[in-house]
Motif scaffolding. Structure first.
Motif, PDB file in Angstrom:
ATOM      1  N   ASP A 145      13.774  28.393  65.741  1.00  0.00           N
ATOM      2  CA  ASP A 145      12.619  27.587  65.363  1.00  0.00           C
ATOM      3  C   ASP A 145      12.464  26.503  66.427  1.00  0.00           C
ATOM      4  N   ARG A 146      11.436  26.615  67.256  1.00  0.00           N
ATOM      5  CA  ARG A 146      11.305  25.685  68.385  1.00  0.00           C
ATOM      6  C   ARG A 146      11.204  24.229  67.939  1.00  0.00           C
ATOM      7  N   ARG A 148      13.022  22.950  65.704  1.00  0.00           N
ATOM      8  CA  ARG A 148      14.357  22.493  65.315  1.00  0.00           C
ATOM      9  C   ARG A 148      15.375  22.546  66.453  1.00  0.00           C
TER      10      ARG A 148
END
Length: 194
Positions: A145-146, A148
């Motif tokens: 997840d970019r 995160r």
């Protein structure tokens, strides 16, 4: 003196980036000896393989060159991912070169009368030592997840981490290293001003 390494980023690929998170800081992988220590600490080298590479400086230097290239390309791929851009072709080529070096096979093994299918890896190819790092980077690029994947907010730290907190608001690479220091500094400023 060899740097103390941390492995709490949530990904072996991010742990590699954290060996030199800030360009103005010392590179944690500045020598073949430091690299061998990092690989051993990461669980990627057996004591026997560590001793073998320590005894063969040309192989250790070649492996250092490989890991520095891998680290640079993983960084460029993750920075592109964070900007919602495709990974640079050079990063894909380097990751594939390392991933293809891995040789594995399957075998049936018996343990306490039970059979299980076990994957074994042939680590003779020098580059294959780095395949778990390349796999971790590929996993981040494919499934991460970019929003995160972050860098620490502490002023004197830029370590990468994967935010696995429930609310997704983690700011520091580690509460023990940076979070407590930042909170103590903020507390000190509030009381000094008040």
């Amino acid at each position: 003196m060899i740097a103390a390494f941390s492995f709490d980023s949530g990904s072996l690929a991010l742990d590699l980036l954290n060996t030199w998170a800030r360009p103005e800081a010392d590179d944690g992988l500045r020598s073949p000896a430091a690299l061998l220590e990092w690989l051993s600490s990461a669980g990627l080298l057996s004591p026997e393989r560590h001793a073998e590479l320590r005894g063969c400086p040309p192989d250790a230097r070649m492996l250092l060159t490989e890991v520095l290239t891998l680290r640079m390309e993983v960084r460029s791929a993750l920075e592109a991912m964070k900007r919602a851009r495709p990974a640079p072709e050079s990063a894909v080529l380097v990751l594939n070169r390392v991933l293809r070096a891995r040789r594995s096979s399957l075998s049936l093994e018996r343990d306490a009368g039970q059979l299980s299918l076990v994957e074994t890896h042939d680590g003779r190819a020098l580059r294959s030592i780095l395949s778990p790092v390349a796999e971790a980077a590929a996993e981040l690029l494919l499934h991460g997840d970019r929003a995160r994947i972050r860098q620490c907010h502490a002023e004197d730290c830029a370590s990468w981490f994967s935010d696995t907190s429930k609310n997704g608001r983690r700011k520091w690479c580690s509460m023990a290293r940076c979070g407590n220091r930042a909170k103590a500094a903020a507390h000190y400023r509030r009381h000094r001003e008040g």
